[in-house]
Design an enzyme around this catalytic site. Structure first.
Site, PDB file in Angstrom:
ATOM      1  N   CYS A  66      43.631  43.577  42.295  1.00 28.88           N
ATOM      2  CA  CYS A  66      42.691  44.052  40.777  1.00 28.88           C
ATOM      3  C   CYS A  66      43.468  44.462  39.414  1.00 28.88           C
ATOM      4  O   CYS A  66      42.549  43.853  39.022  1.00 28.88           O
ATOM      5  CB  CYS A  66      43.194  45.384  41.950  1.00 28.88           C
ATOM      6  N   ARG A 126      31.191  49.235  48.076  1.00 28.86           N
ATOM      7  CA  ARG A 126      31.232  49.319  47.046  1.00 28.86           C
ATOM      8  C   ARG A 126      29.777  47.218  46.699  1.00 28.86           C
ATOM      9  O   ARG A 126      29.784  47.560  45.807  1.00 28.86           O
ATOM     10  CB  ARG A 126      32.318  48.819  46.289  1.00 28.86           C
ATOM     11  N   ASP A 136      39.418  54.154  36.178  1.00 25.91           N
ATOM     12  CA  ASP A 136      40.165  52.416  37.356  1.00 25.91           C
ATOM     13  C   ASP A 136      39.532  51.612  36.766  1.00 25.91           C
ATOM     14  O   ASP A 136      40.080  50.539  36.860  1.00 25.91           O
ATOM     15  CB  ASP A 136      39.181  52.517  38.640  1.00 25.91           C
ATOM     16  N   ARG A 160      32.685  53.611  37.792  1.00 27.24           N
ATOM     17  CA  ARG A 160      32.973  52.061  37.456  1.00 27.24           C
ATOM     18  C   ARG A 160      31.861  51.149  37.271  1.00 27.24           C
ATOM     19  O   ARG A 160      32.508  50.436  36.637  1.00 27.24           O
ATOM     20  CB  ARG A 160      34.166  51.507  38.794  1.00 27.24           C
ATOM     21  N   GLU A 198      39.972  43.110  38.286  1.00 27.17           N
ATOM     22  CA  GLU A 198      39.021  41.362  38.761  1.00 27.17           C
ATOM     23  C   GLU A 198      38.125  42.593  39.317  1.00 27.17           C
ATOM     24  O   GLU A 198      37.101  41.819  39.567  1.00 27.17           O
ATOM     25  CB  GLU A 198      40.175  42.002  40.322  1.00 27.17           C
ATOM     26  N   ASP A 199      37.651  43.351  39.650  1.00 26.80           N
ATOM     27  CA  ASP A 199      36.258  43.984  40.051  1.00 26.80           C
ATOM     28  C   ASP A 199      35.254  43.848  39.310  1.00 26.80           C
ATOM     29  O   ASP A 199      34.151  43.342  39.546  1.00 26.80           O
ATOM     30  CB  ASP A 199      36.345  45.476  40.983  1.00 26.80           C
ATOM     31  N   HIS A 233      37.855  46.802  49.759  1.00 24.76           N
ATOM     32  CA  HIS A 233      37.370  45.667  49.154  1.00 24.76           C
ATOM     33  C   HIS A 233      37.705  44.651  50.350  1.00 24.76           C
ATOM     34  O   HIS A 233      38.961  45.038  51.284  1.00 24.76           O
ATOM     35  CB  HIS A 233      37.647  45.394  47.944  1.00 24.76           C
ATOM     36  N   LEU A 288      39.886  56.457  41.564  1.00 20.44           N
ATOM     37  CA  LEU A 288      38.807  57.038  42.816  1.00 20.44           C
ATOM     38  C   LEU A 288      40.383  56.785  43.801  1.00 20.44           C
ATOM     39  O   LEU A 288      40.937  55.069  43.561  1.00 20.44           O
ATOM     40  CB  LEU A 288      38.230  56.223  43.505  1.00 20.44           C
TER      41      LEU A 288
END
Ligand code: GLY
Length: 255
Positions: free
Chosen positions: A250, A133, A62, A87, A67-68, A163, A20
C-alpha cells in the site's frame, strides 16, 4: 516479467492516527512511522527504483497509502475512485505526478468505485477484488480500460478482506502468497501457493520488487517460505502502518 524503474510514495502525515482501521493495535506514532517510511523508501532504492517522494497531506490521514489512488501499468496509468469517502479526494492529488511518467492516463468514475489495493497484476493479467471499497461497476470499468491496453482482467468477489491484496501477493515466477478466504479460490489454483498461517496473516501482503521481496518483519514462517522460493527478502518494520490497515504494497506505486 519487466523490471520496475520508478516508485511514487507519499510521506505520512501527523493525522495518520486518524486513518481508517479495522484492527485494535493502538494509534500509530508519527515519529516512528516517519522512520519506518524512510527505511521503506531505502528498500525501494536498494531494489533499483528511483523514488518520487510526495509531501504529506494533512487533509487525508490515509494518503500515505498511495497505492490505492492509481494503477500504474507498463502501458498506462489509471486514476482510481476510492470507495472510502474520507479517501476519495486523494485521487485529485496524484495526476500531476503521473503526468511526468505516463502519456496515457485514464480515470475510474462514479458509479464505479475502485481502490488499487484491490488490483493484483500477474504478468499481463489483472485480478480485481470486489470489496467494500471497489464495487462491481468500478471493477468492470477497470476491466474495460485494461482490455483497451491489451491486458486481460477478471473479478474476484470478496467477503471479508479490506482489499484483495490484504490476502494475496503475486511474487512473479508463478509464485503466490495466499491467505484466508482466498486460500482455495479457483482463480489462484494454477500458481505455486504458500498458504500464509493465520497468525502471520499480515505477511500475506508482501511485495515483489525487481527480484527481491519486501516483507513485514516478525513473520518467520512466511519469510522462510519466501526465501525457500528463492527470493532475497528485505524485512521492514511496518508496525505503525499495520495499526491503520496498511501493508507493504500500500505504501508505494511501482512501475
Ligand atoms: N487505512 C487504510 C485504508 O483503510 O484505506
Amino acid at each position: 516479467m519487466s523490471l520496475f524503474q520508478h516508485a511514487i510514495v507519499r510521506r505520512p502525515c501527523p493525522q495518520l492516527a486518524e486513518g481508517l482501521t479495522s484492527v485494535d493495535l493502538g494509534k500509530p506514532d508519527i515519529q516512528i512511522a516517519l522512520q519506518q517510511h524512510r527505511l521503506y523508501i531505502a528498500a525501494l532504492q536498494i531494489c533499483g527504483l528511483e523514488v518520487d517522494i510526495l509531501p504529506e497531506d494533512f487533509r487525508f490521514p490515509d494518503s500515505v497509502f498511495v497505492e490505492d489512488v492509481a494503477l500504474c501499468t507498463s502501458r498506462c496509468a489509471i486514476i482510481t475512485n476510492p470507495g472510502a469517502p474520507s479517501r476519495n479526494g486523494e485521487r485529485n492529488l496524484i495526476s500531476s505526478t503521473l503526468e511526468k511518467y505516463f502519456n496515457d492516463i485514464e480515470m475510474i468514475d462514479f458509479p464505479g468505485t475502485l481502490e488499487a489495493g484491490d488490483v493484483m497484476m500477474a504478468g499481463e493479467h489483472f485480478y480485481i477484488g470486489v470489496t467494500g471499497r471497489t464495487n462491481e461497476a468500478g471493477a468492470k470499468e477497470l476491466v474495460k480500460l485494461l482490455y483497451k491496453y491489451d491486458f486481460s482482467a477478471s473479478l474476484v468477489p470478496l467477503t471479508s478482506f479490506l482489499h484483495l491484496k490484504t490476502g494475496v501477493s503475486y511474487l512473479e515466477n508463478n509464485n503466490l502468497l495466499v491467505y484466508g478466504e482466498l486460500e482455495d479460490h479457483p482463480a489462484f489454483q494454477k500458481y505455486n501457493r504458500f498458504v500464509v498461517p493465520k497468525e502471520e496473516a499480515y505477511a500475506a501482503n508482501s511485495v515483489w520488487v525487481n527480484g527481491k521481496v519486501l516483507m513485514p518483519h516478525g513473520f518467520p514462517k512466511t519469510i522462510q517460505a519466501v526465501k525457500e522460493m528463492g527470493y532475497p527478502v528485505i524485512e521492514l518494520e511496518l508496525s505503525e502502518f499495520q495499526k491503520v490497515d496498511g501493508g507493504a504494497s500500500c505504501l508505494s506505486l511501482r512501475f
